[in-house]
Write an enzyme that holds these catalytic residues in place. Structure first.
Site, PDB file in Angstrom:
ATOM      1  N   ASP A  59      45.611  48.636  83.692  1.00 52.25           N
ATOM      2  CA  ASP A  59      44.309  48.781  84.342  1.00 52.25           C
ATOM      3  C   ASP A  59      44.130  48.007  85.643  1.00 52.25           C
ATOM      4  OD1 ASP A  59      41.828  49.925  84.530  1.00 52.25           O
ATOM      5  OD2 ASP A  59      40.821  48.465  83.270  1.00 52.25           O
ATOM      6  N   HIS A 309      42.050  40.883  84.254  1.00 48.90           N
ATOM      7  CA  HIS A 309      41.793  41.696  85.450  1.00 48.90           C
ATOM      8  C   HIS A 309      40.316  42.028  85.635  1.00 48.90           C
ATOM      9  CE1 HIS A 309      42.210  44.955  82.415  1.00 48.90           C
ATOM     10  NE2 HIS A 309      41.343  45.587  83.180  1.00 48.90           N
TER      11      HIS A 309
END
Length: 878
Positions: A59, A309
């Protein structure tokens, strides 16, 4: 799952992997620390046989070249990711170039920083029609012919068609299919029940001539089959920034989103390094002592979580950001205890020690309330440093003495940002700041005693209001800055050492964040940067000026608006100008989102080129409106040229280089020749439809928009001497020294027994960075040494260096050591990575000095430019 054609190949379900953040915002120090923690957990829990050989990033929104280098040095064979620019992906699919070798370093000899890298076909999602979970809408496979919902043949046909289409994008007869996505496998039974049926019925088609074979597998097995194919692979030299998923959706806003959290993570990283070092240098006395029991693990784990992230990137919901900050604060408390215990034992100090975590808003109860106090400066670098100490004080006159009682110059100045922070009703903010220049030995501390005076000593330097003068000049031994008295803006900079002179104009501007328009509904938000127009507006064309000059520092104080102020400083002896800016609360009464930048404009002829760092290490050359491996059709001329700036942004021509060093990760660019800009704050009113579900509209304790205070360092030098200046300053920004304050007891009003201490016998060369020094177990420490200069950075500092580890430390007796991979989870001599044929194989060569582990019987360690070497060092009990 993964697929191959013909039947000799396979189709492999992949349900797991090794995932972390490889985006722009983490420093390489934090990436290495996080990976070391995770890899050690796997070794300790499952054994060396569970060492991961393949990494994947499903991702993260863009991929750094430095990450490839670090993963290769950690011993990974391959790396797969899901997100890359949509135009890049289209070209790669057409050319069957979805997989290849990524060369992660321009300095380390191949293949030491080479990493086989593949782009996943469906991001991190299953192919269309094959999603089975609570959040999926696809129908299950029904293979009972007596059921009215029988659909086996439909699914088998759809799957074979999907596999055939996907195989056109890849070079081998093996293809990979991810099965799952965000928030899936909430009902794993449903997934596996359907995948079992799919595997069974697709493979049955081999009886009818199908050449597709399907089975469960892992990324490592898939990579092994790619390697066995013995093909020649392309080589990639650049990175995967910026990332866009459509014409008006560049994911370049997160480079700056949540700047306060980004700074907190950066400061926490520096604190953790100090904490780790003192646990080694002071031994077990750091973990238990007069300040209680604690260890660095709490902050280490919080920092690892903060590298997610959707953490340091700033793309989380507000309550999640608050939780990350809370976890870091717990780590701070633990490390404060470790640091105070260690300094108590190393210094023989009897003061009551404290750390002031709110110095960023000029709050420190010790310095503001005590007539006499001590300042301990701990230096985590392997070289001696000078550091300008600034602390809030209530008094008007002070004397400062070092650990030997020698008086030092000091300067008392009125605070400029007074009243701009919410301190609470119970606290009266200090009106002055005390400034003095401290020094500290390598891996050690120095102690300073500060005493309030009633006499005429170090009186505050009064600010002088500038009234439309022609020029205002501040300077020190190395630099001269000139300001336009009419506009109040910086107008020029001169390097007095080289005689280099350059007109430089600096101001603050803002882009209006898009609300979406008729062309596209995309808004500017936590992920996406999409300004309404390409030309930013100045916050003000003029600034009101105040000038303060003294023996130690000269500074110009600029007020652009009630919510935008800046101090430009030249400290004695400094080779850079410091720009300390204060922005917020960004106004939104006009219902407009604002994205604030600072911009430096010069006449340099840069030909569309500028330089950015990769996670704080190697520099990459960027060209405006250009991508090295594919033709860019840029429909967002500003956002499409923004890059991550973890540490450094620079531009140059034949004669001069201008370099900016940041104090946190930010987005930046050069939108025209001779110009550099950094985005420093964002306040937006709309979500950008990428999963946050909230507008990026942070507020502070007072309910107003968040106020941000930060610092940029500006260098002007000839190109051949710029790296020496900016890299050493950047090292000091990434690994800031730690201030500890002592409240004196009546019996301790004298210098400490040991007012100065160094953990090294001699200072290391300036080019060598002690990247890691932490306790591994009762008799072992983890040591990483880095030569932090690139091959062509500097005539002297880029040279090979040899260090004697046996004689390195002043308090430790080194018995032996073993060299490890970068992640410290495998002996370097036991590392055997897959070998890949590339289109440039004939030009590659192995460097023995870069590849072979050091003989443990030989305590001499040699470092090449940009090389990091990792050791587990055995000593007598720590």
């Amino acid at each position: 799952m993964y697929c191959s054609m013909p039947c000799a190949g396979q189709l492999e379900f992949i349900n797991g992997g090794w995932c972390m953040n490889d985006e722009a915002t983490p420093t390489y120090i934090d990436i290495i620390d996080q990976m070391t923690l995770g890899l050690r957990f796997l070794n300790d829990t499952f054994g060396i046989g569970a060492r991961p050989l393949v990494a994947w990033h499903i991702d993260p929104f863009g991929h750094s070249r430095e990450q490839a280098s670090l993963f290769a040095q950690m011993g990974f064979d391959g790396f797969f990711f899901g997100r890359l620019d949509y135009q890049d992906k289209e070209k790669r699919q057409k050319e069957k170039n979805m997989e290849g070798v990524w060369r992660g370093s321009a300095n380390l000899n191949p293949p030491s920083a080479d990493l086989f890298t593949g782009v996943l076909p469906n991001g991190y999602n299953p192919p269309d029609g094959f999603c089975w979970d609570q959040l999926c809408a696809d129908e299950p496979i029904v293979d009972d012919k007596n059921s009215r919902e029988y659909n086996k043949e439909k699914f088998v046909s759809l799957f074979l068609e999907t596999a055939k289409k996907q195989s056109k994008y890849y070079k081998t007869n093996h293809i990979i299919m991810t099965m799952g996505s965000d928030f899936q496998y909430e009902n794993a039974n449903v997934w596996f029940k359907n995948m079992d049926k799919l595997i069974k019925h697709v493979n049955e088609k081999q009886k009818d001539g199908s050449k597709v074979n399907v089975f469960y597998s892992t990324p490592s097995c898939y990579l092994q089959d790619l390697n066995k194919a013995k093909l020649t692979w392309s080589v990639k030299y650049d990175d995967f920034f910026p990332y866009a998923d459509s014409a008006h959706s560049f994911w370049t806003g997160y480079f700056t989103s949540r700047p306060a959290l980004k700074r907190y993570v950066r400061r926490s990283s520096a604190l953790l390094q100090v904490c780790n070092q003192l646990e080694v240098l002071a031994g077990t006395q750091a973990n238990k002592g007069p300040y209680g029991r604690a260890e660095s693990t709490v902050l280490r784990q919080a920092m690892a979580v903060a590298q997610h992230h959707d953490a340091v990137t700033g793309t989380e919901k507000q309550h999640v950001a608050n939780d990350y900050a809370w976890q870091l604060s717990r780590g701070w408390l633990a490390c404060e205890t470790v640091i105070k215990n260690a300094l108590y034992n190393l210094s023989g100090n009897t003061d009551k020690l404290s750390i002031c975590p709110l110095l960023n808003i000029s709050l420190c109860s010790v310095t503001e309330s005590e007539k006499q106090f001590r300042v301990m400066l701990y230096n985590p670098l392997g070289r001696e440093i000078a550091w300008n100490v600034r602390v809030p004080v209530q008094g008007r006159a002070y004397t400062v003495a070092n650990h030997a009682g020698k008086p030092l110059d000091s300067q008392v100045m009125p605070q400029f940002f007074l009243g701009l922070y919410h301190h609470g009703k119970s606290h009266k903010p200090s009106v002055n700041e005390l400034v003095f220049q401290a020094s500290a030995p390598p891996l050690g501390f120095s102690t300073y005693t500060v005493t309030s005076q009633k006499g005429n000593v170090a009186r505050p330097s009064p600010p002088q209001r500038v009234q439309h003068q022609e020029v205002i000049v501040i300077q020190n031994e190395h630099l001269q800055l000139t300001f336009n008295g009419t506009t109040g803006l910086l107008s020029s900079m001169k390097n007095l050492d080289s005689g280099l002179f350059l007109p430089v104009v600096q101001n603050f501007y803002w882009y209006q964040g898009s609300k979406g328009n008729a062309e596209n509904i995309q808004t500017s938000g936590a992920y996406i940067f999409r300004p309404n127009v390409s030309t930013p507006l100045p916050i003000s064309p003029k600034a009101q000026l105040d000038v303060v000059k003294g023996r130690l520092v000269e500074e110009v104080r600029q007020t652009f608006s009630p919510w935008c102020q800046q101090v430009v400083r030249l400290y004695q002896g400094s080779r850079h100008a410091e720009f300390e800016w204060h922005v917020g609360s960004i106004p939104i009464v006009d219902h407009l989102g604002r994205e604030i930048i600072t911009r430096f404009d010069t006449p340099l002829r840069t030909k569309g080129l500028f330089l950015t760092d990769a996670n704080g290490r190697e520099m990459l050359t960027r060209r405006r409106n250009f991508r090295p491996t594919w033709k860019l059709n840029n429909s967002e001329p500003v956002a499409g040229n923004y890059y991550p700036i973890t540490s450094t942004l620079a531009m140059k021509d034949e004669k001069a280089q201008v370099t900016l060093v940041t104090d946190r990760s930010q987005g930046g660019s050069s939108m025209k020749d001779g110009s550099l800009e950094l985005m420093i704050h964002r306040r937006l009113l709309f979500d950008d439809f990428r999963g946050v579900g909230e507008a990026l509209n942070e507020t502070g304790a007072n309910g107003q928009g968040l106020t941000i205070r930060g610092r940029h360092l500006l260098f002007l030098a000839p190109p051949d001497s710029s790296a020496r200046l900016s890299r050493l300053a950047g090292e000091l920004q990434l690994s800031e020294p730690q201030l500890v304050f002592g409240t004196l007891h009546k019996k301790s009003r004298h210098p400490y027994k040991d007012g100065e201490f160094s953990g090294l016998r001699v200072a290391l060369p300036a080019s060598v960075h002690v990247l890691s020094l932490s306790r591994w177990d009762a008799h072992t420490l983890l040591l990483r040494l880095e030569l932090q200069f690139e091959k062509h950075d500097d005539r002297n500092l880029s040279r090979t260096v040899t260090i004697n580890i046996a004689r390195m430390f002043s308090t430790l007796d080194v018995e032996s050591f073993k060299e490890m991979t970068l992640g410290a989870n495998l002996r370097l001599k036991d590392l055997h990575r897959l070998s890949w044929d590339t289109v440039e194989r004939e030009n590659e060569h192995r460097s023995k000095a870069m590849q072979e582990p050091t003989d443990p019987s030989d305590m001499m360690v040699t470092l090449q430019p940009m090389q990091i070497r990792t050791f587990l060092v055995r000593t007598k009990a720590l």
